[in-house]
Design a protein around this motif. Sequence first.
Motif, mmCIF file in Angstrom:
data_model
loop_
_atom_site.group_PDB
_atom_site.id
_atom_site.type_symbol
_atom_site.label_atom_id
_atom_site.label_comp_id
_atom_site.label_asym_id
_atom_site.label_seq_id
_atom_site.Cartn_x
_atom_site.Cartn_y
_atom_site.Cartn_z
ATOM 1 N N LYS A 110 0.810 -1.226 0.000
ATOM 2 C CA LYS A 110 0.000 0.000 0.000
ATOM 3 C C LYS A 110 0.848 1.283 0.000
ATOM 4 O O LYS A 110 0.590 2.205 -0.788
ATOM 5 C CB LYS A 110 -0.956 0.003 1.185
ATOM 6 C CG LYS A 110 -1.960 1.127 1.094
ATOM 7 C CD LYS A 110 -2.987 1.055 2.175
ATOM 8 C CE LYS A 110 -3.947 2.218 1.991
ATOM 9 N NZ LYS A 110 -4.969 2.241 3.021
ATOM 10 N N THR A 167 1.842 2.450 -3.382
ATOM 11 C CA THR A 167 0.801 3.041 -4.230
ATOM 12 C C THR A 167 0.607 4.521 -3.898
ATOM 13 O O THR A 167 0.189 5.304 -4.741
ATOM 14 C CB THR A 167 -0.555 2.316 -4.073
ATOM 15 O OG1 THR A 167 -1.017 2.517 -2.742
ATOM 16 C CG2 THR A 167 -0.450 0.839 -4.359
ATOM 17 N N LYS A 200 3.878 6.239 -5.547
ATOM 18 C CA LYS A 200 3.942 6.210 -7.019
ATOM 19 C C LYS A 200 2.542 6.283 -7.571
ATOM 20 O O LYS A 200 1.831 5.282 -7.598
ATOM 21 C CB LYS A 200 4.560 4.872 -7.451
ATOM 22 C CG LYS A 200 5.930 4.951 -8.025
ATOM 23 C CD LYS A 200 6.287 3.584 -8.602
ATOM 24 C CE LYS A 200 7.737 3.529 -8.987
ATOM 25 N NZ LYS A 200 8.156 2.192 -9.383
ATOM 26 N N LYS A 201 2.152 7.439 -8.026
ATOM 27 C CA LYS A 201 0.765 7.656 -8.449
ATOM 28 C C LYS A 201 0.326 6.752 -9.610
ATOM 29 O O LYS A 201 -0.825 6.334 -9.692
ATOM 30 C CB LYS A 201 0.581 9.130 -8.867
ATOM 31 C CG LYS A 201 0.346 10.051 -7.687
ATOM 32 C CD LYS A 201 -1.134 10.039 -7.268
ATOM 33 C CE LYS A 201 -1.410 10.687 -5.940
ATOM 34 N NZ LYS A 201 -0.759 10.110 -4.764
ATOM 35 N N ASN A 202 1.267 6.463 -10.528
ATOM 36 C CA ASN A 202 0.882 5.721 -11.731
ATOM 37 C C ASN A 202 1.106 4.220 -11.647
ATOM 38 O O ASN A 202 0.976 3.527 -12.645
ATOM 39 C CB ASN A 202 1.633 6.267 -12.946
ATOM 40 C CG ASN A 202 1.160 7.659 -13.270
ATOM 41 O OD1 ASN A 202 -0.027 7.974 -13.078
ATOM 42 N ND2 ASN A 202 2.070 8.505 -13.715
ATOM 43 N N LEU A 203 1.453 3.755 -10.466
ATOM 44 C CA LEU A 203 1.698 2.331 -10.280
ATOM 45 C C LEU A 203 0.449 1.515 -10.668
ATOM 46 O O LEU A 203 -0.665 1.885 -10.307
ATOM 47 C CB LEU A 203 2.027 2.091 -8.801
ATOM 48 C CG LEU A 203 2.511 0.718 -8.381
ATOM 49 C CD1 LEU A 203 3.844 0.381 -9.048
ATOM 50 C CD2 LEU A 203 2.686 0.672 -6.862
ATOM 51 N N ILE A 239 -1.442 -2.082 -10.273
ATOM 52 C CA ILE A 239 -1.459 -3.306 -9.474
ATOM 53 C C ILE A 239 -2.480 -4.269 -10.089
ATOM 54 O O ILE A 239 -3.658 -3.931 -10.250
ATOM 55 C CB ILE A 239 -1.912 -3.032 -8.013
ATOM 56 C CG1 ILE A 239 -1.166 -1.835 -7.411
ATOM 57 C CG2 ILE A 239 -1.792 -4.288 -7.162
ATOM 58 C CD1 ILE A 239 0.173 -2.121 -6.876
ATOM 59 N N TYR A 288 -6.938 0.151 -4.477
ATOM 60 C CA TYR A 288 -5.807 0.477 -5.374
ATOM 61 C C TYR A 288 -5.440 -0.667 -6.310
ATOM 62 O O TYR A 288 -4.441 -0.601 -7.019
ATOM 63 C CB TYR A 288 -4.584 0.956 -4.585
ATOM 64 C CG TYR A 288 -4.217 0.078 -3.402
ATOM 65 C CD1 TYR A 288 -4.717 0.359 -2.133
ATOM 66 C CD2 TYR A 288 -3.383 -1.012 -3.558
ATOM 67 C CE1 TYR A 288 -4.390 -0.437 -1.047
ATOM 68 C CE2 TYR A 288 -3.051 -1.808 -2.476
ATOM 69 C CZ TYR A 288 -3.552 -1.514 -1.226
ATOM 70 O OH TYR A 288 -3.244 -2.316 -0.167
ATOM 71 N N ASN A 339 -5.863 -2.205 -9.716
ATOM 72 C CA ASN A 339 -6.346 -1.670 -10.992
ATOM 73 C C ASN A 339 -6.938 -2.732 -11.894
ATOM 74 O O ASN A 339 -7.763 -2.440 -12.751
ATOM 75 C CB ASN A 339 -5.201 -0.999 -11.770
ATOM 76 C CG ASN A 339 -4.475 0.019 -10.940
ATOM 77 O OD1 ASN A 339 -3.563 -0.323 -10.192
ATOM 78 N ND2 ASN A 339 -4.902 1.268 -11.025
ATOM 79 N N ARG A 388 -10.554 0.824 -13.804
ATOM 80 C CA ARG A 388 -10.363 -0.475 -13.141
ATOM 81 C C ARG A 388 -11.011 -1.565 -13.985
ATOM 82 O O ARG A 388 -12.108 -1.389 -14.501
ATOM 83 C CB ARG A 388 -10.983 -0.444 -11.747
ATOM 84 C CG ARG A 388 -10.411 0.643 -10.868
ATOM 85 C CD ARG A 388 -11.050 0.591 -9.494
ATOM 86 N NE ARG A 388 -10.411 -0.404 -8.643
ATOM 87 C CZ ARG A 388 -10.969 -0.913 -7.554
ATOM 88 N NH1 ARG A 388 -12.204 -0.576 -7.222
ATOM 89 N NH2 ARG A 388 -10.325 -1.777 -6.804
#
Length: 440
Positions: free
Chosen positions: A68, A71, A74-77, A79, A99, A101, A123
């Motif tokens: 967590k 995430t 790193k805003k653009n990660l 998962i 979080y 995606n 998502r």
Amino acid sequence: MHMSTLHIKTYGCQMNKHDSDRIASMLSTSLGLKLVHTAEEADIILFNTCSIREKAANKIFSDLGRIKPLTLKKKNLIIGVGGCVAVQAAETIFKRVPYVNLVFGPQSLYRLPTLLMQAQHKRIIDIDYTPIEKLENLPLPSDYQPSADVSIIEGCHHFCTYCIVPYVRGRAVSRSFSSILNEVNVLAKNGTKEIHLLGQNVNCYLDARQHNIRRLSDLLYRIADIPGVERIRMTTSHPAYFSTDLIQAYRDLPKIVNHVHLPVQSGSNTVLKKMNRKYTKEDYLRLTDALKTIRPNISISSDFIVGFPFETDADFEDTLNLVRQIRFDRSSFSFMYNPRPQTKAAKFGDPVPLWVKKERIKILQKLLLKYERAISQSMLHTIQRILITGTAKKSPHQVSGRTENNRIVNIDGSSSLIGKMLNVRVIQVMSNSLQGKVIE
Ligand code: SAH
Ligand code: SF4
Ligand code: F3S
């Protein structure tokens, strides 16, 4: 957005590990993603999950919790959660972990390049399965491996009463004969010497396309004929479907290793029946006797479940007696019964108390270890043929390989030996490996 690095965490069986390898090579080819060892370095983190027991299934939630902080940093990660838990609990994962995606099933792997592009904007859940598409659509392996896994059948329709696999992995679908042979040919041309055929039940393989019936035995004869292939392994075989033609293949083809993983689960006929395993202890003994007749030294390993609902002390004693009779080898696994959602056995509850399960598994594992060690001891001073697959774990001056019966053998030498088949004499037996010396 720029995505360049990928981290995959894999849980569960060899099929899952194989899937993860395929994901990595596919995403490297299609999106140029580089595989990295830690989640911290990654732009995309994928979890390839297993649902076979509750403990395995729950790991994903604690592991998601652990990443967590990443995430937030790193805003653009991206998962993604894939594999068997993804199918079993897609909605739950989505709801519980905002979080995440992307949720993808074991059969949607080959759509991952597109799914990952889409997941940057919204998502996504993709757990549809048409297994055949996956089997025929995955890219061919491009890198060299001394020993390579080749998937031949996906899913399972046996519905053993304790098992979740048919519900999460889908019904069994066999890959086409030609696409398997094509893959093995490519591997062999790249220098691969050992082919490891994978499936929940490899011996249920059946390709009936174009009015031709091809079974596992047909596949084995053809693979054994491919120049460069020196060894064939298989995981897993189901005792109820081990037909005469397959036994004959073991007789005719020395390239098939002298080992068979043949999970019996229990030695009690009452329990086997309640498990819906479709064989009796006597059937199992007849089969292993037939294998021992054509291959006197064949190594047999198994999976066991202890504490299946209503398993009595006498039932468990039957399992121990079977172990004494067969003398199972290394690579045997035992598990405490764990009820799984959707399965038939879940309706029986879980009446065997945990302390009884714990006691039984301890006794069983001790007995299994006794035979495993005795077999290892009997290998001292013998000559074994091994395929060198990598450098030794504990010494940089040694390389290691495996015997046909799955013993790790370390020998002096450099990484230039990787990929070679060598005859070695076993000079020392240790608890988890053997020391060997190359003989000319
Ligand atoms: N297809 C293989 C096994 C696949 S699952 C076969 O039929 O033999 C791997 C092993 O997990 C099984 O052999 C079984 O021993 C164990 N297992 C499966 N479901 C389980 C459950 N609900 N509780 C405990 N062990 C289980
Ligand atoms: Fe599960 Fe039985 Fe199928 Fe094996 S054969 S995967 S134990 S249902
Ligand atoms: Fe686990 Fe799925 Fe394999 S439940 S054992 S990862 S088929």
